[in-house]
Design an enzyme around this catalytic site. Structure first.
Site, PDB file in Angstrom:
ATOM      1  CG  ASP A  54      -2.028   0.922   1.191  1.00 17.32           C
ATOM      2  OD1 ASP A  54      -2.247   1.499   0.109  1.00 17.32           O
ATOM      3  OD2 ASP A  54      -2.707   1.099   2.210  1.00 17.32           O
ATOM      4  CG  ASP A 147      -3.359   4.034  -3.210  1.00 16.76           C
ATOM      5  OD1 ASP A 147      -4.240   3.168  -3.356  1.00 16.76           O
ATOM      6  OD2 ASP A 147      -3.438   4.937  -2.368  1.00 16.76           O
ATOM      7  CD  GLU A 148      -5.643  -0.736  -1.422  1.00 18.00           C
ATOM      8  OE1 GLU A 148      -5.341  -1.485  -0.477  1.00 18.00           O
ATOM      9  OE2 GLU A 148      -6.674  -0.044  -1.430  1.00 18.00           O
TER      10      GLU A 148
END
Lengths: 439, 372
Positions: A54, A147-148
């Site tokens: 993350d 974003d993860e």
């Protein structure tokens, strides 16, 4: 150092230095090799392979990277004075700013914050760079959002000459050095726990949840830690005496199933840290949508249509890029009192054309919009299928959508070559002042 | 206006006209039915501006006059009155309300002035002919399943009706298609219809007609212009605007030389298709037909749900062939076939297939296959 040749005793507690990747027994204090204090110790450190990575305050971190003057300042990335906080940096968080907070509240909490409009194209480009680095480690990368991502590094030990934990620590360092943003790693034996782990040591963290500790780790945690358990379910579980995950562990799965149906079975499994979902590369999109919040509420139908058209083009572009067709078009509206309505329309045939989305959404808008002022409008395709997948139904007279599709494809090509503004539909060209006209 | 009418006559006439009224109306008077009492009859008219349906019923007119009132509400009120009741409709309160009395029931509805009620201008419908109601009903009933619902192909959103002559053969032809399937129905050409233009009767008019033709007497009077069509039923009529578009040259897509003939028992075939396709994916309802000498094997393979197959004995001596269809389309066609045997004429897995009723040469259906 070649880890595969080194004998790793998996029964004793080992530590991994996160700066020089040295492995030593039960490290306390500083790394004997490089002097670093950042290390991770866990008895199962080298026996776990499912990770959740993350990015830390992703959008804000990219903005800080690109403008070093922002380094120590509270940065909020979000849209306009009416929008919400997309991401806020860790400095801003100390003021109580949180993501999804309305911008005016965030600015009340932190008046000195630097507010930056999101530049999604830039973030997406960085996201792609990071994803490429992940995919260099394992083909099993499942992006969850920009974003993860989940990574499954099972069986990669020989390829990397190192166990997954080491490969991940190296990746973490590489992303930091080469891209300039930090990430947090959660390592465990399944997706559920890996995702929880990545949140334990944020930012720049590396946390591990091993098999042996799973039950004990989860027991004192609140039930809301389980994905899919929102505010309503938390309240319902609390009423029934299940405030902690430990309570769920003790409950009879059959009883949970009786009370909560399918969800009950899921709660029983997850409370014990059991999650059999594999890491699937390329998570299938269920819908593709776009929405925007207005600077000032809009009541005028023509003005709403203008925004709607722009959103349809955006959604269509993404659908075409992903080679998807959608059968259902959904219109979303939020009024000044934050009441959201959605209306859906099933298309005659699956499409990814901006015109098809607009025609359907515009009709829905004409039905739903009059009489209220709106603060947000959104449109999306759902019920998706891959273009060209499955059986193809030919048309006796030739496909009438084929011509429109060819037209939009030509427009897309012009835009790819000369920029998004090179060509536009007539309706997108109306001067701003004209939009509010009631005609 | 003051008029007394038998409940059953009023229910019947209201039932015929009120269904054309759109449930949601931005123009209030379009929710109303026009009532005109004159010369021993009450005439009821309703419209949605594209279709106008009117019907008269014998009534005892004490004071002649006209008014409009909510079609749905009036229909609901009258429907709920006891059978055999005499219904009295009276304009009261300086013609502001329509009073409805029957036995001990008394109600009233707000009215809007009858002068404001829009009527479809009856322009010159110079082609006129009459034809058996059963023939007309059959044309529409068997063609309508193939009408398109796609707004973008508005010219397919109806049934195309046109005269057809080839030597001695003179027919009134109805065709409907959505691009995936096509239905072509023939009836003997009525006298006077030779000069009729080809017209596209819109979907809503087709479904309204289906109800009206069910109750119709023996013959229907048809009058056509290039923009409107009118069907007269003795006591009433339906006038509809026509779809302003060009129906495609559909004859061109009906294959003439498909070499492989298949004869199936229509009922058995439909039942088997229905059974086998139960597990097919909803999107395309894809079903595969594999043909070999006197054998038809139906298979569905849906990786997500399961699979099914069934074999039928058929008459087939063409070349072995595998072809995919949307099962729903096959069932739709099978439902139109009244005879025992359906005849298929096939070419190859990517060309249109013809399906006929062996006992009815006046009906022909074309299906476009699914390429699997």
């Amino acid at each position: 150092m070649n880890y595969s040749e080194q004998h790793i005793d998996k029964t004793s507690v080992l530590s991994l230095c996160r700066d020089c990747f040295a492995i030593v027994q039960a490290l306390i204090g500083r790394c004997p090799t490089c002097g670093s204090k950042r290390f991770v110790s866990h008895p199962e450190l080298f026996g776990l392979a499912v990770a959740h990575i993350d990015c830390d305050a992703f959008y804000a971190a990219i903005e800080k990277r690109d403008d070093p003057a922002l380094a120590d300042r509270p940065v909020i990335v979000g849209g306009g004075k009416r929008g919400v906080v997309s991401t806020c940096c860790y400095v801003a968080r100390t003021y109580g700013v949180r993501s999804a907070m309305p911008m005016f509240k965030a600015l009340q909490a932190c008046p000195d914050a630097v507010v930056i409009r999101p530049d999604m194209a830039k973030y997406a480009a960085v996201s792609r760079q990071i994803r490429a680095m992940m995919e260099a480690l394992t083909p099993l990368v499942e992006p969850l959002s920009i974003d993860e991502a989940f990574l499954d590094l099972s069986g990669t030990e020989r390829v990397h000459g190192a166990p997954p934990a080491v490969a991940l620590a190296r990746l973490q360092q590489r992303i930091e050095r080469e891209i300039g943003v930090t990430v947090s790693v959660g390592l465990s034996h399944n997706k559920f726990l890996a995702k929880i782990a990545s949140d334990l040591d944020k930012p720049r963290g590396f946390a591990v949840i091993g098999r042996a500790q799973t039950l004990a780790f989860l027991a004192p945690q609140p039930v809301s830690l389980i994905w899919g358990v929102g505010a309503a379910m938390t309240a319902r579980l609390a009423r029934d005496g299940f405030a902690t995950i430990g309570r769920l562990q003790k409950a009879d799965p059959a009883e949970l199933a009786r009370r909560y149906g399918e969800t009950g079975l899921r709660l029983a499994r997850l409370s014990r840290g059991e999650d059999a979902r594999p890491v699937r590369p390329e998570r299938e999109a269920k819908s593709v949508s776009a929405e925007t919040t207005f600077e000032a509420n809009i009541r005028d139908l023509r003005a709403l249509e203008d925004v709607l058209w722009a959103l349809c083009e955006k959604v269509s572009m993404r659908m075409k890029k992903a080679n998807l067709l959608g059968r259902v078009v959904t219109l979303k509206l939020k009024d000044s009192k934050f009441r959201t309505i959605t209306r859906r329309e099933t298309l005659d045939r699956p499409s990814n054309l901006a015109r098809a989305a607009f025609a359907a959404a515009r009709a829905l808008l004409a039905e739903a919009a009059p009489g209220r002022a709106w603060r947000l409008i959104g449109v999306g395709f759902s019920d998706l299928a891959n273009d060209g997948a499955g059986a193809a139904q030919d048309d006796l007279f030739g496909d009438p959508q084929a011509r429109l599709a060819a037209q939009e494809r030509a427009i897309d090509e012009i835009r790819a070559k000369f920029g998004a503004k090179a060509i536009a539909a007539g309706r997108a060209l109306r001067p701003k002042g004209d939009q509010a006209r009631n005609d | 206006m003051k008029v007394t009418i038998e409940r059953s006559a009023l229910v019947r006439a209201l039932g015929h006209v009120q269904s054309v009224v759109e449930r949601r109306n931005t123009i209030p008077i379009l929710s109303n039915v026009l009532l005109q009492a004159d010369g021993g009859a009450l005439t009821l008219t309703a419209t949605d501006l594209d279709i106008e349906i009117s019907e008269s019923a014998p009534a005892d007119v004490a004071v002649k006059g006209a008014a409009t009132a909510s079609a749905v509400m009036l229909h609901d009120i009258v429907r709920k009155l006891p059978e055999g009741a005499q219904v009295r409709l009276t304009l009261v309160d300086d013609e502001a309300r329509l009073q409805i009395t029957a036995g001990r029931y008394e109600g009233s509805l707000a009215v809007l002035p009858d002068e404001d009620f829009p009527t479809l201008a009856s322009d010159d419908m110079d082609v006129r002919f009459s034809m058996p109601a059963a023939d007309l009903a059959r044309l529409f009933a068997k063609a309508r399943f193939a009408m398109s619902q796609e707004e973008t192909r508005y010219y397919l959103n109806g049934v195309y009706l046109h005269p057809y002559a080839d030597g001695d053969v003179k027919l009134l032809r109805a065709a409907a298609t959505d691009g995936h399937r096509l239905a072509r129905l023939d009836a003997p050409l009525p006298a006077g219809a030779e000069k009729a233009p080809g017209v596209i009767v819109p979907r809503k008019a087709v479904s309204e007609l289906a109800r009206l033709l069910d109750d119709a007497e023996e013959t229907v009077e048809v009058a056509v212009s290039s923009s409107k069509i009118r069907f007269g039923f003795g006591a009433g009529y339906l006038t509809s605007k026509l779809i302003d578009g060009t129906f495609p040259d559909y004859e061109r897509v009906i294959p003439k030389t498909n070499p492989n003939a298949l004869r199936v028992d229509n009922k058995d075939f439909a039942a088997a298709v229905d059974r086998v396709s139960t597990v097919s994916a909803d999107r395309t309802r894809s079903i595969k037909l594999a043909l070999a000498a006197d054998r038809l094997r139906l298979t569905v393979n849906n990786p997500e749900a399961g699979s099914a197959l069934e074999e039928l004995s058929v008459d087939y001596d063409g070349e072995p062939l595998e072809i995919g269809f949307n099962a729903r389309y096959l069932l739709d066609v099978a439902a139109q076939i009244d005879g025992e045997t359906a005849t298929f004429r096939l070419a190859d897995p990517s060309s249109p297939t013809i399906i006929c009723d062996e006992e009815d040469e006046r009906a022909l259906y074309v299906l476009m296959p699914l390429r699997v």
